[in-house]
Design a protein around this motif. Structure first.
Motif, mmCIF file in Angstrom:
data_model
loop_
_atom_site.group_PDB
_atom_site.id
_atom_site.type_symbol
_atom_site.label_atom_id
_atom_site.label_comp_id
_atom_site.label_asym_id
_atom_site.label_seq_id
_atom_site.Cartn_x
_atom_site.Cartn_y
_atom_site.Cartn_z
ATOM 1 N N ALA A 149 0.841 -1.197 0.000
ATOM 2 C CA ALA A 149 0.000 0.000 0.000
ATOM 3 C C ALA A 149 0.873 1.243 0.000
ATOM 4 N N ALA A 150 0.479 2.223 -0.798
ATOM 5 C CA ALA A 150 1.206 3.489 -0.834
ATOM 6 C C ALA A 150 0.927 4.264 0.452
ATOM 7 N N ALA A 151 1.851 5.147 0.800
ATOM 8 C CA ALA A 151 1.659 6.019 1.963
ATOM 9 C C ALA A 151 1.010 7.317 1.501
ATOM 10 N N LEU A 152 -0.062 7.703 2.153
ATOM 11 C CA LEU A 152 -0.734 8.960 1.836
ATOM 12 C C LEU A 152 0.016 10.097 2.534
ATOM 13 N N THR A 153 0.634 10.964 1.771
ATOM 14 C CA THR A 153 1.413 12.051 2.357
ATOM 15 C C THR A 153 0.494 13.176 2.820
ATOM 16 N N LEU A 154 1.016 14.045 3.672
ATOM 17 C CA LEU A 154 0.215 15.170 4.151
ATOM 18 C C LEU A 154 -0.233 16.098 3.020
ATOM 19 N N PRO A 155 0.639 16.446 2.067
ATOM 20 C CA PRO A 155 0.150 17.267 0.946
ATOM 21 C C PRO A 155 -0.979 16.585 0.174
ATOM 22 N N MET A 156 -0.876 15.249 -0.015
ATOM 23 C CA MET A 156 -1.954 14.523 -0.702
ATOM 24 C C MET A 156 -3.226 14.559 0.124
ATOM 25 N N LEU A 157 -3.095 14.386 1.438
ATOM 26 C CA LEU A 157 -4.268 14.410 2.311
ATOM 27 C C LEU A 157 -4.984 15.754 2.219
ATOM 28 N N ARG A 158 -4.225 16.838 2.229
ATOM 29 C CA ARG A 158 -4.840 18.164 2.142
ATOM 30 C C ARG A 158 -5.580 18.348 0.816
ATOM 31 N N GLN A 159 -5.004 17.859 -0.270
ATOM 32 C CA GLN A 159 -5.668 17.956 -1.560
ATOM 33 C C GLN A 159 -6.958 17.140 -1.578
ATOM 34 N N ILE A 160 -6.915 15.973 -0.970
ATOM 35 C CA ILE A 160 -8.114 15.129 -0.925
ATOM 36 C C ILE A 160 -9.203 15.774 -0.080
ATOM 37 N N LEU A 161 -8.832 16.299 1.072
ATOM 38 C CA LEU A 161 -9.815 16.923 1.954
ATOM 39 C C LEU A 161 -10.434 18.159 1.315
ATOM 40 N N ALA A 162 -9.700 18.808 0.418
ATOM 41 C CA ALA A 162 -10.238 19.992 -0.256
ATOM 42 C C ALA A 162 -11.428 19.643 -1.144
ATOM 43 N N SER A 163 -11.560 18.348 -1.496
ATOM 44 C CA SER A 163 -12.694 17.930 -2.314
ATOM 45 C C SER A 163 -13.945 17.678 -1.491
ATOM 46 N N CYS A 164 -13.832 17.727 -0.177
ATOM 47 C CA CYS A 164 -14.963 17.463 0.721
ATOM 48 C C CYS A 164 -15.696 18.770 1.021
ATOM 49 N N ASP A 165 -16.906 18.904 0.497
ATOM 50 C CA ASP A 165 -17.683 20.127 0.717
ATOM 51 C C ASP A 165 -18.470 20.041 2.019
ATOM 52 N N GLN A 166 -19.460 20.940 2.182
ATOM 53 C CA GLN A 166 -20.243 20.984 3.413
ATOM 54 C C GLN A 166 -21.515 20.152 3.339
ATOM 55 N N SER A 167 -21.659 19.339 2.299
ATOM 56 C CA SER A 167 -22.791 18.415 2.245
ATOM 57 C C SER A 167 -22.597 17.318 3.283
ATOM 58 N N ALA A 168 -23.661 16.532 3.510
ATOM 59 C CA ALA A 168 -23.547 15.432 4.475
ATOM 60 C C ALA A 168 -22.455 14.456 4.047
ATOM 61 N N ARG A 169 -22.385 14.165 2.759
ATOM 62 C CA ARG A 169 -21.379 13.231 2.270
ATOM 63 C C ARG A 169 -19.978 13.818 2.433
ATOM 64 N N GLY A 170 -19.830 15.094 2.124
ATOM 65 C CA GLY A 170 -18.538 15.737 2.250
ATOM 66 C C GLY A 170 -18.068 15.779 3.693
ATOM 67 N N ARG A 171 -18.983 16.070 4.615
ATOM 68 C CA ARG A 171 -18.629 16.113 6.043
ATOM 69 C C ARG A 171 -18.262 14.730 6.564
ATOM 70 N N ARG A 172 -19.036 13.734 6.153
ATOM 71 C CA ARG A 172 -18.718 12.364 6.597
ATOM 72 C C ARG A 172 -17.359 11.927 6.077
ATOM 73 N N ASP A 173 -17.113 12.170 4.794
ATOM 74 C CA ASP A 173 -15.850 11.725 4.204
ATOM 75 C C ASP A 173 -14.660 12.440 4.822
ATOM 76 N N ARG A 174 -14.802 13.727 5.132
ATOM 77 C CA ARG A 174 -13.704 14.460 5.771
ATOM 78 C C ARG A 174 -13.388 13.857 7.135
ATOM 79 N N ALA A 175 -14.426 13.611 7.932
ATOM 80 C CA ALA A 175 -14.203 13.025 9.258
ATOM 81 C C ALA A 175 -13.625 11.624 9.144
ATOM 82 N N LEU A 176 -14.135 10.832 8.216
ATOM 83 C CA LEU A 176 -13.661 9.462 8.029
ATOM 84 C C LEU A 176 -12.179 9.438 7.680
#
Length: 349
Positions: A149-176
Motif C-alpha cells: 500500500a502506498a503512503a498517503l502524504t500530508l500534501p496529498m491528504l490536504r488535496q483530498i480533503l479539499a474535495s470534501c464540501d459541506q454536504s452530508a457526504r462531504g462532512r462524513r468523508d472528511r471526518a472518516l
C-alpha cells in the motif's frame, strides 16, 4: 488420476465453517457409567458451542467459506473428493492457483481447508510432502511480489480533503479520512466505531477502539486525536461538523448515505473506506505511480511515515498504532525511505 474416497468418507460440504461442535473427549467414561446430563449441563454445552462460533472473526469466516466453496467447485470440476481431502488433492489444487493467485491468497486458501477439516474433526496434516512440495515449488518459481500500500502524504491528504464540501457526504468523508489518518486506524476499526466511542476532551478527542486486528480477545484500546492547527485538517472540527448533520448520539459513527443525500442507520462496509478514498483521490486529480497501490491502508501507512519523518520515537508510534512487532512498523518507514535514505545517495554519481 482422481483420488478415491476412503471408506465411509464424508463427501458432502459442511453447511457452515462456523458450525463447530464440542465433541465428547476420549477420556470421558463409557456412556453406561456417565450420569444423566442435567439441564444445567445441557446449557453449559450450548454456551460453549455458542462461544466457539465466536472464536473467529465474522469477516475471516466469510473469507474461509468463500475459499472452501472455490475448492469444492474445483474438486467437482476435476473429479476429486473434497472431504476429507487427500494431501495429493490439496497439492494439485494449490498448484492450480500458482499462475493466477498471489502467495498470500494461496496460503489463505490452504488455511481455509485446514479450518474446515478441523471444524469437522477430520484428519489434517498441512506439513505432508504432497502439500508442501507443490506449495513451496509454486511460491519459489511462480510467486508474485506482494503489492504494498502506498503512503498517503500530508500534501496529498490536504488535496483530498479539499474535495470534501459541506454536504452530508462531504462532512462524513472528511471526518472518516481524518480519523483514519490521524488515528492510524484500519478500515475495519473505522467502520466499527460508534458515536459513543468518541469523546471530546480538552485538547482533542479520545477514541475507544473496541477491537482491532491484533486484539482478537476484545480487550480494547484508547487513543487520542489532538486538535489540528488548521481548520481543514482538524479531526475535532470534522467530527463536530459531521455530528451536526448526522444528529446521532449512539450507534455507528460513519453511516451510509443514499444517492438522495439521506443519512441511513447502518454502518459503512469496510470496503467502503477504499471506495471513498479512491473517489476523493480522483476528485482531487491525484495519481499514484510506480508499483504502489492506493488502498484504505494508505491512511495508516501515511501516518506512520509522516510521524517518523517528524522524529517521533518508535515506541510512541507503536503505542498509537497498536503495533506489536517493531519490524512490521519499521517496514513501512524503511520502504518510504528506500530512495531518500539510500546510502548510494552519498556517492558522487
Amino acid at each position: 488420476m482422481a483420488d478415491s474416497p476412503p471408506p465411509n468418507a464424508l463427501t458432502r460440504q459442511p453447511e457452515s465453517l462456523a458450525a463447530t461442535t464440542v465433541p465428547v473427549g476420549a477420556a470421558d467414561p463409557p456412556a453406561a457409567n456417565r450420569p444423566a446430563l442435567t439441564a444445567a449441563g445441557s446449557a453449559a454445552l450450548a454456551a460453549a458451542q455458542a462461544l466457539a462460533k465466536q472464536a473467529t472473526a465474522p469477516a475471516t469466516l466469510r473469507a474461509y467459506k468463500a475459499d472452501w466453496t472455490h475448492f469444492a467447485r474445483w474438486c467437482a470440476e476435476h473429479g476429486f473428493v473434497p472431504v476429507p481431502a487427500a494431501p495429493a488433492t490439496v497439492g494439485a489444487y494449490l498448484a492450480s492457483l500458482a499462475d493466477s493467485h498471489a502467495p498470500t491468497t494461496i496460503r489463505r486458501r490452504l488455511s481455509a481447508l485446514g479450518k474446515m477439516h478441523r471444524f469437522n474433526d477430520l484428519a489434517w496434516n498441512p506439513a505432508h510432502r504432497a502439500i508442501q512440495g507443490p506449495l513451496q515449488g509454486a511460491l519459489r518459481t511462480r510467486g508474485r511480489p506482494v503489492r504494498k500500500a502506498a503512503a498517503l502524504t500530508l500534501p496529498m491528504l490536504r488535496q483530498i480533503l479539499a474535495s470534501c464540501d459541506q454536504s452530508a457526504r462531504g462532512r462524513r468523508d472528511r471526518a472518516l479520512l481524518l480519523f483514519g489518518f490521524v488515528g492510524a486506524l484500519r478500515r475495519s476499526e473505522l467502520v466499527f466505531l460508534n458515536v459513543e466511542d468518541v469523546a471530546i476532551v480538552p485538547g482533542g478527542l479520545r477514541l475507544r477502539i473496541r477491537r482491532g486486528k491484533t486484539d482478537q480477545a476484545g480487550q480494547g484500546a484508547e487513543i487520542g486525536l489532538p486538535r489540528g492547527r488548521h481548520v481543514e485538517t482538524c479531526p475535532v472540527r470534522a467530527f463536530e461538523a459531521w455530528q451536526a448533520v448526522a444528529r446521532r448520539k449512539a450507534g455507528p459513527l460513519f453511516r451510509r448515505i443514499s444517492t438522495a443525500g439521506g443519512i441511513g442507520d447502518t454502518a459503512l462496509h469496510p470496503d467502503a473506506v477504499r471506495r471513498i478514498l479512491a473517489h476523493r483521490v480522483q476528485m482531487a486529480g491525484l495519481t499514484v505511480t510506480g508499483f504502489d497501490r492506493l488502498s484504505a491502508h494508505a491512511l495508516r501507512v501515511g501516518f506512520i511515515t509522516a510521524a517518523y519523518d517528524q522524529g517521533v520515537r518508535d515506541e510512541d508510534i507503536m503505542r498509537h498504532t497498536r503495533h506489536r512487532d517493531l519490524r512490521t512498523m519499521r517496514g513501512y518507514v524503511q520502504r518510504a525511505g528506500l530512495v531518500s535514505d539510500s546510502p548510494a545517495g552519498v556517492l558522487d554519481l
